[in-house]
Motif scaffolding. Structure first.
Motif, PDB file in Angstrom:
ATOM      1  N   MET A 210       0.845  -1.176   0.000  1.00 40.64           N
ATOM      2  CA  MET A 210       0.000   0.000   0.000  1.00 40.64           C
ATOM      3  C   MET A 210       0.890   1.238   0.000  1.00 40.64           C
ATOM      4  N   ARG A 211       0.663   2.106  -0.954  1.00 44.46           N
ATOM      5  CA  ARG A 211       1.489   3.313  -1.076  1.00 44.46           C
ATOM      6  C   ARG A 211       0.630   4.549  -0.878  1.00 44.46           C
ATOM      7  N   VAL A 212       1.111   5.458  -0.035  1.00 44.34           N
ATOM      8  CA  VAL A 212       0.364   6.685   0.243  1.00 44.34           C
ATOM      9  C   VAL A 212       0.455   7.625  -0.953  1.00 44.34           C
ATOM     10  N   ILE A 213      -0.629   8.321  -1.237  1.00 40.72           N
ATOM     11  CA  ILE A 213      -0.652   9.308  -2.319  1.00 40.72           C
ATOM     12  C   ILE A 213      -0.136  10.629  -1.765  1.00 40.72           C
ATOM     13  N   ASN A 214       0.975  11.106  -2.311  1.00 43.95           N
ATOM     14  CA  ASN A 214       1.582  12.348  -1.830  1.00 43.95           C
ATOM     15  C   ASN A 214       1.050  13.544  -2.608  1.00 43.95           C
ATOM     16  N   LYS A 215       0.948  14.672  -1.910  1.00 46.77           N
ATOM     17  CA  LYS A 215       0.517  15.894  -2.570  1.00 46.77           C
ATOM     18  C   LYS A 215       1.691  16.529  -3.316  1.00 46.77           C
ATOM     19  N   TRP A 216       1.367  17.342  -4.300  1.00 41.36           N
ATOM     20  CA  TRP A 216       2.393  17.988  -5.110  1.00 41.36           C
ATOM     21  C   TRP A 216       2.984  19.162  -4.360  1.00 41.36           C
ATOM     22  N   THR A 217       4.288  19.334  -4.497  1.00 44.44           N
ATOM     23  CA  THR A 217       4.976  20.495  -3.956  1.00 44.44           C
ATOM     24  C   THR A 217       5.788  21.137  -5.076  1.00 44.44           C
ATOM     25  N   ILE A 218       6.473  22.198  -4.749  1.00 42.43           N
ATOM     26  CA  ILE A 218       7.288  22.870  -5.775  1.00 42.43           C
ATOM     27  C   ILE A 218       8.484  22.009  -6.177  1.00 42.43           C
ATOM     28  N   TYR A 219       8.774  20.958  -5.389  1.00 40.81           N
ATOM     29  CA  TYR A 219       9.900  20.081  -5.696  1.00 40.81           C
ATOM     30  C   TYR A 219       9.464  18.809  -6.408  1.00 40.81           C
ATOM     31  N   THR A 220       8.163  18.616  -6.603  1.00 38.46           N
ATOM     32  CA  THR A 220       7.674  17.393  -7.235  1.00 38.46           C
ATOM     33  C   THR A 220       7.946  17.441  -8.729  1.00 38.46           C
ATOM     34  N   SER A 221       8.421  16.337  -9.275  1.00 41.04           N
ATOM     35  CA  SER A 221       8.675  16.253 -10.713  1.00 41.04           C
ATOM     36  C   SER A 221       7.709  15.259 -11.334  1.00 41.04           C
ATOM     37  N   SER A 222       7.394  15.493 -12.588  1.00 40.35           N
ATOM     38  CA  SER A 222       6.487  14.614 -13.301  1.00 40.35           C
ATOM     39  C   SER A 222       7.168  13.277 -13.575  1.00 40.35           C
ATOM     40  N   PRO A 223       6.425  12.171 -13.502  1.00 40.67           N
ATOM     41  CA  PRO A 223       7.036  10.873 -13.805  1.00 40.67           C
ATOM     42  C   PRO A 223       7.497  10.788 -15.243  1.00 40.67           C
ATOM     43  N   ALA A 224       8.601  10.112 -15.444  1.00 33.88           N
ATOM     44  CA  ALA A 224       9.150   9.981 -16.792  1.00 33.88           C
ATOM     45  C   ALA A 224       8.223   9.110 -17.638  1.00 33.88           C
ATOM     46  N   LYS A 225       8.059   9.507 -18.880  1.00 35.90           N
ATOM     47  CA  LYS A 225       7.196   8.766 -19.804  1.00 35.90           C
ATOM     48  C   LYS A 225       8.039   7.972 -20.789  1.00 35.90           C
TER      49      LYS A 225
END
Length: 225
Positions: A210-225
């Motif tokens: 089970m993985r917690v859903i984290n909120k976005w911050t100014i340091y969050t990067s988009s997952p690589a596609k």
């Protein structure tokens, strides 16, 4: 255009004698005393009233620092950085990762062919990433030969894979081996193909968490596609 200059009014200080100054001061003191006594007699107070104090019964602290006060927080230990709802509870999603091993062996051989080294390396990497996973290595032999020989051969093939995993840092206690001999041969169009495909070691490892859903911050990067 002419500049207009406004004349300043001159101020003249009144020259008073010491006696005149004393008399004026006494008049002011008497006037102040009269006003003070009059205020006391009329019930007036010179001090400001104290503001009302509201009684606070709710717990306004936020022990887990999730932005929801303790009084209405239904989840006491919210993971840091998690998305929470109005009652302070985080959201989880179930994630699953899987790795399959399939190694073919030469006739009467327990040596891992170099072309299958990548399979073993990938399994070791998977088990390192998920340190709570366990693996069962299943060894097989081709239908030719005696049952006793094929059972021993299939077990040794599984043992060779286990030894390779241990050399790559996987604890021996996380690996179990089972030899199936010539049971469960691979069906193929020809006997030769059946022989080749049946001399194998297989394994499947799955990790579910089970993985917690984290909120976005100014340091969050988009997952690589």
């Amino acid at each position: 255009m002419m500049n207009v200059v406004w004349p300043r009014k001159a101020k003249f200080a009144e020259q008073l004698s010491f006696k005149q100054l004393s008399a004026k001061l006494m008049v002011k003191v008497a006037l102040f005393a009269t006003i003070s006594v009059g205020g006391l007699l009329s019930g007036c107070s010179t001090s400001a009233p104290q503001p009302p104090v509201a009684e606070q019964n709710a717990d306004l602290f936020d022990m887990d620092s999730d932005g929801v006060i303790n009084a209405r927080d239904e989840c006491e230990s919210t993971p840091q950085g998690a998305i929470i709802n109005n009652v302070g509870c985080s959201e989880f999603i179930e994630t699953e990762a899987r790795d399959d091993l399939h190694v073919l062996f030469s006739n009467n051989s327990v040596k891992i062919p170099p072309s299958f080294d990548g399979e073993v390396t990938e399994l070791a990497r998977f088990m390192t990433t998920f340190p709570h996973t366990l693996v069962q290595l299943k060894g097989y032999a081709s239908p030719s030969g005696s049952d006793e020989l094929n059972l021993a051969l299939s077990t040794k093939r599984a043992q060779s894979i286990k030894a390779a995993l241990v050399r790559k840092g996987i604890a021996s206690s996380r690996i179990t081996i089972t030899g199936f001999g010539e049971n469960n041969p691979i069906s193929a169009p020809s006997v030769q193909q059946t022989e080749i495909l049946s001399r194998r070691v297989t394994a499947s490892v799955t990790n579910t968490e089970m993985r917690v859903i984290n909120k976005w911050t100014i340091y969050t990067s988009s997952p690589a596609k």
